[in-house]
Design a protein around this motif. Sequence first.
Motif, mmCIF file in Angstrom:
data_model
loop_
_atom_site.group_PDB
_atom_site.id
_atom_site.type_symbol
_atom_site.label_atom_id
_atom_site.label_comp_id
_atom_site.label_asym_id
_atom_site.label_seq_id
_atom_site.Cartn_x
_atom_site.Cartn_y
_atom_site.Cartn_z
ATOM 1 N N LEU A 108 -19.787 -27.245 -8.712
ATOM 2 C CA LEU A 108 -18.738 -27.962 -8.923
ATOM 3 C C LEU A 108 -19.182 -29.140 -9.179
ATOM 4 C CD1 LEU A 108 -15.478 -29.181 -9.256
ATOM 5 C CD2 LEU A 108 -16.508 -29.768 -6.761
ATOM 6 N N GLY A 118 -12.671 -33.915 -7.119
ATOM 7 C CA GLY A 118 -12.973 -32.733 -6.982
ATOM 8 C C GLY A 118 -11.361 -31.490 -7.196
ATOM 9 N N TRP A 139 -14.927 -27.761 -13.665
ATOM 10 C CA TRP A 139 -15.405 -26.291 -12.571
ATOM 11 C C TRP A 139 -15.394 -25.124 -13.068
ATOM 12 C CZ3 TRP A 139 -17.175 -24.361 -8.222
ATOM 13 C CH2 TRP A 139 -17.180 -22.957 -8.115
#
Length: 247
Positions: A3, A48, A61
């Motif tokens: 990530l 995220g 990602w």
Amino acid sequence: MPLRYINCTFAYRAHHPVLTSLSVEFPPGCTVLLGPNGAGKSTLMLLGASVLAPNVGRVTWGGLDGCSRRERKSYRRRVGWLPQHVSPVPGLTVREQAAYAGWLKGLSKREAWDRSAAALERVRLTELAERRGHELSGGQLRRLGIAQTIVHQAELVLLDEPTAGLDPVQRGVFRDLVADLSDTVQFIVSTHQTEDLADIYDTVMVFDHGTPVFQGTTREFFALASASSSPDRRAEDAYRSLVRGEV
């Protein structure tokens, strides 16, 4: 796969950024994100999960940009998110709530219902599938939350303070669950608790005042503790050597 946060700046209020030009990468495996309250951990997790978007920069990602409106749906299918507080949906059974989460992620009703059974089995809630969500204990509700994040077969799951308020037995169940799932799912777990690090995590990141002040293996993290630390205080000692305290 990692990530990645690429040159990210984010502020809730103008001229008061929480993150400034942050570039950091979470490696594959199971990572614990440590830091005091107010350090920016939850903001990092929300970015995220694509719940928030950076004012500047990107979060990616597997080649997907969570900040891109065109790619966000695909990104969210691959990245699961469990906030600190998991709430039962009024009137729904445990299985219905897991299936509902899958439907919200874009699965068809039939596919979401079918996958919900497998997700509940993975978090050891099959026997409670027909129970109403509000009848679950705190630990069981957290496990239902994980089922919701993996019902659409997420590759990465972000957990924000997942053991807050749990008793030692419930924390042990949660620890074992993450260990069992980590063979097929990557985890990033945000917490300020330093117990059980060596038992679960591959990587430790310590975040303080919006900046990563340490990133390395659990072995490297424990090596920061003083030689005089007792075995049960090594993690706490290493952590205290890195942070300046609550913001």
